[in-house]
Design a protein around this motif. Structure first.
Motif, PDB file in Angstrom:
ATOM      1  N   GLN A   1      29.656 -27.035  -2.356  1.00 62.36           N
ATOM      2  CA  GLN A   1      28.992 -28.048  -3.177  1.00 62.36           C
ATOM      3  C   GLN A   1      28.003 -28.830  -2.330  1.00 62.36           C
ATOM      4  O   GLN A   1      28.150 -28.932  -1.109  1.00 62.36           O
ATOM      5  CB  GLN A   1      30.003 -29.011  -3.802  1.00 62.36           C
ATOM      6  N   SER A   2      26.984 -29.374  -2.985  1.00 61.60           N
ATOM      7  CA  SER A   2      25.987 -30.173  -2.277  1.00 61.60           C
ATOM      8  C   SER A   2      26.565 -31.530  -1.898  1.00 61.60           C
ATOM      9  O   SER A   2      27.423 -32.085  -2.592  1.00 61.60           O
ATOM     10  CB  SER A   2      24.751 -30.350  -3.163  1.00 61.60           C
ATOM     11  N   ALA A   3      26.071 -32.055  -0.803  1.00 59.75           N
ATOM     12  CA  ALA A   3      26.497 -33.402  -0.397  1.00 59.75           C
ATOM     13  C   ALA A   3      26.045 -34.460  -1.390  1.00 59.75           C
ATOM     14  O   ALA A   3      26.576 -35.574  -1.394  1.00 59.75           O
ATOM     15  CB  ALA A   3      25.942 -33.713   0.991  1.00 59.75           C
ATOM     16  N   ALA A   4      25.077 -34.097  -2.248  1.00 60.23           N
ATOM     17  CA  ALA A   4      24.579 -35.030  -3.255  1.00 60.23           C
ATOM     18  C   ALA A   4      25.294 -34.888  -4.591  1.00 60.23           C
ATOM     19  O   ALA A   4      24.876 -35.501  -5.575  1.00 60.23           O
ATOM     20  CB  ALA A   4      23.073 -34.829  -3.455  1.00 60.23           C
ATOM     21  N   CYS A   5      26.357 -34.093  -4.661  1.00 59.68           N
ATOM     22  CA  CYS A   5      27.118 -33.930  -5.900  1.00 59.68           C
ATOM     23  C   CYS A   5      27.846 -35.219  -6.264  1.00 59.68           C
ATOM     24  O   CYS A   5      27.904 -36.174  -5.473  1.00 59.68           O
ATOM     25  CB  CYS A   5      28.117 -32.785  -5.766  1.00 59.68           C
TER      26      CYS A   5
ATOM     27  N   SER B   1      12.961 -32.375  -0.173  1.00 67.48           N
ATOM     28  CA  SER B   1      13.642 -33.592  -0.596  1.00 67.48           C
ATOM     29  C   SER B   1      14.937 -33.786   0.182  1.00 67.48           C
ATOM     30  O   SER B   1      15.662 -32.830   0.466  1.00 67.48           O
ATOM     31  CB  SER B   1      13.947 -33.515  -2.098  1.00 67.48           C
ATOM     32  N   GLN B   2      15.216 -35.033   0.519  1.00 70.23           N
ATOM     33  CA  GLN B   2      16.458 -35.361   1.214  1.00 70.23           C
ATOM     34  C   GLN B   2      17.657 -35.370   0.283  1.00 70.23           C
ATOM     35  O   GLN B   2      18.766 -35.669   0.715  1.00 70.23           O
ATOM     36  CB  GLN B   2      16.325 -36.719   1.896  1.00 70.23           C
ATOM     37  N   HIS B   3      17.436 -35.039  -0.993  1.00 63.64           N
ATOM     38  CA  HIS B   3      18.535 -34.947  -1.954  1.00 63.64           C
ATOM     39  C   HIS B   3      18.700 -33.525  -2.478  1.00 63.64           C
ATOM     40  O   HIS B   3      19.395 -33.316  -3.462  1.00 63.64           O
ATOM     41  CB  HIS B   3      18.282 -35.914  -3.119  1.00 63.64           C
ATOM     42  N   GLN B   4      18.069 -32.562  -1.808  1.00 68.66           N
ATOM     43  CA  GLN B   4      18.226 -31.153  -2.139  1.00 68.66           C
ATOM     44  C   GLN B   4      19.097 -30.464  -1.100  1.00 68.66           C
ATOM     45  O   GLN B   4      19.066 -30.798   0.084  1.00 68.66           O
ATOM     46  CB  GLN B   4      16.861 -30.449  -2.197  1.00 68.66           C
ATOM     47  N   MET B   5      19.872 -29.508  -1.561  1.00 70.82           N
ATOM     48  CA  MET B   5      20.743 -28.763  -0.670  1.00 70.82           C
ATOM     49  C   MET B   5      19.917 -27.974   0.348  1.00 70.82           C
ATOM     50  O   MET B   5      18.896 -27.369   0.002  1.00 70.82           O
ATOM     51  CB  MET B   5      21.623 -27.816  -1.480  1.00 70.82           C
ATOM     52  N   ASP B   6      20.354 -27.978   1.584  1.00 66.96           N
ATOM     53  CA  ASP B   6      19.690 -27.228   2.654  1.00 66.96           C
ATOM     54  C   ASP B   6      20.086 -25.758   2.528  1.00 66.96           C
ATOM     55  O   ASP B   6      21.203 -25.365   2.889  1.00 66.96           O
ATOM     56  CB  ASP B   6      20.094 -27.786   4.017  1.00 66.96           C
TER      57      ASP B   6
ATOM     58  N   CYS C   1      33.762 -26.874   0.902  1.00 67.04           N
ATOM     59  CA  CYS C   1      32.706 -26.975   1.916  1.00 67.04           C
ATOM     60  C   CYS C   1      31.550 -27.775   1.336  1.00 67.04           C
ATOM     61  O   CYS C   1      30.953 -27.375   0.327  1.00 67.04           O
ATOM     62  CB  CYS C   1      32.234 -25.590   2.347  1.00 67.04           C
ATOM     63  N   SER C   2      31.251 -28.909   1.955  1.00 65.31           N
ATOM     64  CA  SER C   2      30.143 -29.753   1.522  1.00 65.31           C
ATOM     65  C   SER C   2      28.901 -29.396   2.327  1.00 65.31           C
ATOM     66  O   SER C   2      28.889 -29.489   3.554  1.00 65.31           O
ATOM     67  CB  SER C   2      30.491 -31.230   1.717  1.00 65.31           C
ATOM     68  N   VAL C   3      27.841 -28.983   1.628  1.00 68.71           N
ATOM     69  CA  VAL C   3      26.607 -28.533   2.272  1.00 68.71           C
ATOM     70  C   VAL C   3      25.654 -29.713   2.396  1.00 68.71           C
ATOM     71  O   VAL C   3      25.317 -30.345   1.384  1.00 68.71           O
ATOM     72  CB  VAL C   3      25.950 -27.401   1.461  1.00 68.71           C
ATOM     73  N   PRO C   4      25.199 -30.043   3.607  1.00 61.58           N
ATOM     74  CA  PRO C   4      24.264 -31.172   3.758  1.00 61.58           C
ATOM     75  C   PRO C   4      22.938 -30.907   3.071  1.00 61.58           C
ATOM     76  O   PRO C   4      22.573 -29.771   2.760  1.00 61.58           O
ATOM     77  CB  PRO C   4      24.097 -31.280   5.283  1.00 61.58           C
ATOM     78  N   CYS C   5      22.208 -31.986   2.838  1.00 60.63           N
ATOM     79  CA  CYS C   5      20.882 -31.880   2.236  1.00 60.63           C
ATOM     80  C   CYS C   5      19.822 -31.739   3.322  1.00 60.63           C
ATOM     81  O   CYS C   5      20.104 -31.812   4.521  1.00 60.63           O
ATOM     82  CB  CYS C   5      20.598 -33.107   1.376  1.00 60.63           C
ATOM     83  N   ASN C   6      18.589 -31.534   2.886  1.00 67.23           N
ATOM     84  CA  ASN C   6      17.483 -31.351   3.824  1.00 67.23           C
ATOM     85  C   ASN C   6      17.291 -32.591   4.688  1.00 67.23           C
ATOM     86  O   ASN C   6      17.465 -33.720   4.229  1.00 67.23           O
ATOM     87  CB  ASN C   6      16.182 -31.064   3.068  1.00 67.23           C
ATOM     88  N   THR C   7      16.930 -32.364   5.924  1.00 63.50           N
ATOM     89  CA  THR C   7      16.624 -33.462   6.833  1.00 63.50           C
ATOM     90  C   THR C   7      15.209 -33.377   7.397  1.00 63.50           C
ATOM     91  O   THR C   7      14.644 -34.388   7.804  1.00 63.50           O
ATOM     92  CB  THR C   7      17.616 -33.475   8.014  1.00 63.50           C
TER      93      THR C   7
END
Length: 765
Positions: free
Chosen positions: A181-185, A215-220, A205-211
């Motif tokens: 799941q995305s960290a933004a879920c 977008s910083q709220h999209q899954m990497d 497993c929590s997948v971090p977003c883009n850095t």
């Protein structure tokens, strides 16, 4: 459509049900039907305490009236709930009618019930799949919007583990499943799934977003690919990926096309959820959201999107094995379970295809850039300036970040209160902090948001932002001004969205901790009361109800023209006068008591001196009168007065001596200040147009003179409110009769003056 020439007939029971429902809704929505006398009775009744069940029963009208009272009874008492109640409307009535019909239909003969529920379920599923472009899909209707994803996870487990039906959790031990799941879920979504499925949290497993990019709220996506490879290499089984078409916080959409490719590559199930899925019904859809139609399942929430109350959420999914769907709980053989779709079935027919599209289109067009994202998230942020060196030193992630979070929470609350139809709320984002969110797809249909509401929101925002800016700029100046006064204490409370927090510290060093605490509470409580009585634009309060700081004065938002120095000086002066007045009142009884004792000693001493001066014969009533007639006595005994303000005995010589009265100097009094000169219509603590005026002894600190009990004692002292404690020497020779009568009263006159002093002390108590 009925054939021509044929009249449509309606079951009388259904017609009666619709009529009763309309009447019931009218009663519940009409908050003015209750008589005033009934409202008064209910106000003092124990409506929140459960009572016994009445033996005789009640009619429908009485029961509905009770429900209406429970719904609207606290509206006058509780004004904090500024959001208006949802306007149900006729489409809402259809949804509510569906719940009544479901109860009525459930008692039909079994075969008729099966046919009816099958038709309702198939119709609703077909309409939703076509509306949201989800081909060859099935539908699961559920009350909890997480329940659909939970059932999908069970379906995937049954599909990927052949022996799961017979072996249960033992079948999972061969290869541990992994849910990504995305960290933004939504917070707690993954934990809820693991808890309901009986899986350890290591399966999540929590997948971090883009850095770096995007977008910083999209899954990497690149990082997700590496995580999946690592899990496969360690013998785990990638099971399911939860993606977002509109994150819960910022409304951003993941790269669904690229994620679908990864899922196909590793044999994973792709599930999509989010508010942007609502735009799939529009004629033009962005490619990022359109990619959600290729997912294996998606969860829809048509209730808030269309403004329909009490309709279920829907999870659309694709799967070819009905047995596994039944095992996972996505389908049911019980006809009553299929009736969950009935409210939505009625509402969709009432709105029609065009009505559904129009509602979604209207909500999307309330945002200017609706093609990118129909969710707007903004935050007040003011760069550190030279006037706020403390912010510059500690950086944006320390002192300034926490303070601006509190200001943004206040901003969101003010906008929601002033423009309730806008539906704005406050959202907490991990990187940005507290932000204000405008999400019309979730609120416009429910609240009836229009373009005028958006314009009002923009205008209110333009009014409030300068207030936030000036408050943030003046906080440091307020802090420095408070530190200049030894009697004031500055309280650092970064969660307070205002000018600052101050506490008056009494100078009672001789008191112990408990008594000092009581004194602090009393003085600051009275200080808050006096400040609220002033004619100013500032707000003063005790702060949050459950805040950590007590016995303080919380100063609210400040305008650009606020005179901070004048404000702080006024607070210090008022606190000082309140403290001194409190001490005066507390010590008055003891002062009067000591003065009375001293007066008694003076009277006794005066009587002894009189005896030595006039002799014993003059004290005999008859003989003394004769002697006074032939040889009048000039007494040298002086009178005394009791000064209540000073608590001392003074001579009356200056009072009865004209020469001494004229040459008497006024004793020094405590310096007082008068109110500063203000222009007509100018409020307190406002700088004049010419700039910041220099403070003097005629500054606004003199407000304390008008509001303090201390003036009472000054007036008593100035007006010579004294108590005569001894008789005055006669200026003329008395006649024999007068002398005789005077001698009889001579001994009691001094005592009567003492009694007067005692009465004065009792009145002061």
């Amino acid at each position: 459509m009925e054939p021509p020439g044929r009249t449509a007939t309606v079951d009388p029971l259904l017609a009666e049900m619709g009529k009763n429902l309309n009447e019931a809704i009218k009663i519940l929505e009409d908050g003015q039907r209750e008589p005033e006398e009934d409202k008064e009775k209910r106000r003092y009744s124990r409506k929140d305490i459960p009572g016994p069940l009445q033996g005789s029963g009640q009619d429908v009208t009485s029961i509905l009236q009770l429900v209406q009272n429970l719904m609207h009874g606290d509206e006058e008492e509780d004004k904090r709930d500024h959001r208006r109640m949802q306007n149900v409307g006729e489409q809402g009535h259809m949804s509510l009618l569906g719940h009544s019909l479901a109860a009525y239909i459930s008692v039909l003969e079994r075969e008729r019930l099966r046919k009816l529920t099958t038709r309702i379920l198939s119709d609703t599923t077909l309409w939703l799949c076509r509306l949201f472009r989800f081909e060859n899909g099935s539908a699961y209707y559920h009350e909890d919007d997480r329940d659909g994803l939970l059932k999908v996870c069970r379906l995937v487990i049954h599909t990927r583990y052949d022996d799961y039906t017979t072996d249960g959790f033992v079948a999972l031990s061969s290869r541990q499943p992994v849910i990504y799941q995305s960290a933004a879920c939504r917070p707690g979504l993954g934990q809820h799934l693991c808890s309901q499925l009986g899986l350890p949290l290591s399966c999540l497993c929590s997948v971090p977003c883009n850095t770096m990019f995007g977008s910083q709220h999209q899954m990497d996506v690149a990082l997700l690919d590496r995580l999946i490879k690592d899990d496969v290499d360690s013998g785990k089984l990638p099971l399911l990926l939860i993606a977002n078409a509109g994150t819960p916080g910022a409304g951003h959409t993941d790269k669904l096309g690229r994620l679908k490719e990864l899922c196909v590559q590793y044999g994973m199930w792709l599930h999509v959820e989010g508010v942007n899925l609502a735009t799939l019904v529009l004629g033009y859809v962005t490619s990022s959201v359109l990619a959600a139609t290729k997912a294996d399942s998606m969860t829809l929430t048509p209730g808030p999107w269309l403004g329909l109350p009490a309709v279920p959420a829907v999870t659309l999914y694709r799967h070819e094995d009905p047995a596994l769907s039944l095992a996972a709980g996505l389908t049911s053989s019980q006809p009553v379970e299929k009736l969950r779709a009935l409210p939505l079935w009625l509402s969709l027919q009432y709105l029609g295809h065009d009505g559904i599209v129009e509602r979604i289109k209207h909500a999307s067009q309330l945002v200017e850039d609706e093609l990118n994202s129909p969710v707007v998230v903004f935050r007040f942020s003011q760069e550190a300036s030279a006037a706020s060196s403390r912010c510059s030193a500690e950086g944006s992630f320390g002192w300034e970040r926490e303070l601006q979070d509190s200001l943004n929470r206040w901003l969101g609350e003010q906008l929601a209160q002033q423009v309730p139809a806008s539906g704005v709320d406050v959202v907490e984002l991990e990187d940005e902090g507290s932000c204000v969110r405008f999400n019309p797809l979730m609120t416009a249909a429910v609240l009836g948001t229009q373009e005028s509401d958006v314009q009002a929101l923009v205008e209110k925002l333009a009014e409030v932002v300068p207030l936030l800016s000036s408050t943030l700029r003046l906080r440091e100046e307020f802090r420095e001004e408070v530190y200049r006064h030894t009697s004031l204490g500055y309280i650092e409370d970064l969660s307070w969205p205002g000018l600052g927090v101050v506490r008056y510290e009494p100078r009672a060093e001789e008191l112990d901790d408990s008594r000092r605490q009581l004194e602090v509470e009393k003085v600051n409580s009275e200080l808050l009361k006096k400040l609220n009585e002033l004619d100013s634009d500032l707000s003063f309060s005790t702060g949050p109800e459950f805040g950590p700081e007590k016995n303080c004065v919380f100063v609210g938002m400040a305008t650009e023209d606020l005179d901070v120095a004048e404000l702080v000086n006024t607070i210090a002066s008022l606190g000082r006068d309140i403290e001194e007045s409190s001490k005066l009142l507390e010590n008055m009884t003891e002062v009067v008591r000591r003065g009375i004792l001293e007066a008694e000693l003076e009277l006794q001493k005066a009587n002894e001196e009189k005896l030595m001066e006039e002799g014993v014969l003059r004290q005999i009533p008859l003989v003394g009168s004769v002697l006074n007639w032939f040889s009048p006595s000039q007494s040298s005994i002086k009178g005394r007065t009791f000064n209540l303000a000073a608590g001392s005995l003074d001579s009356t010589e200056s009072t009865y001596s004209t020469k001494a009265q004229a040459g008497r100097e006024t004793p020094p009094t405590t310096p007082t200040f008068s109110v500063a000169q203000r222009l007509p219509g100018q409020r307190l603590f406002r700088r004049s147009a010419g700039g910041h005026d220099t403070l003097s002894e005629t500054s606004s600190v003199g407000l304390a003179e008008e509001l303090s009990l201390k003036d009472c004692s000054r007036n008593m002292s100035t007006a010579e409110n004294s108590i005569e404690l001894s008789q005055m020497s006669r200026q003329e020779s008395p006649t024999p009769a007068e002398s005789t009568q005077g001698e009889g009263d001579n001994d009691t006159e001094g005592q009567s003056q003492v009694d007067k002093a005692s009465e004065a002390a009792d009145s002061l108590r």
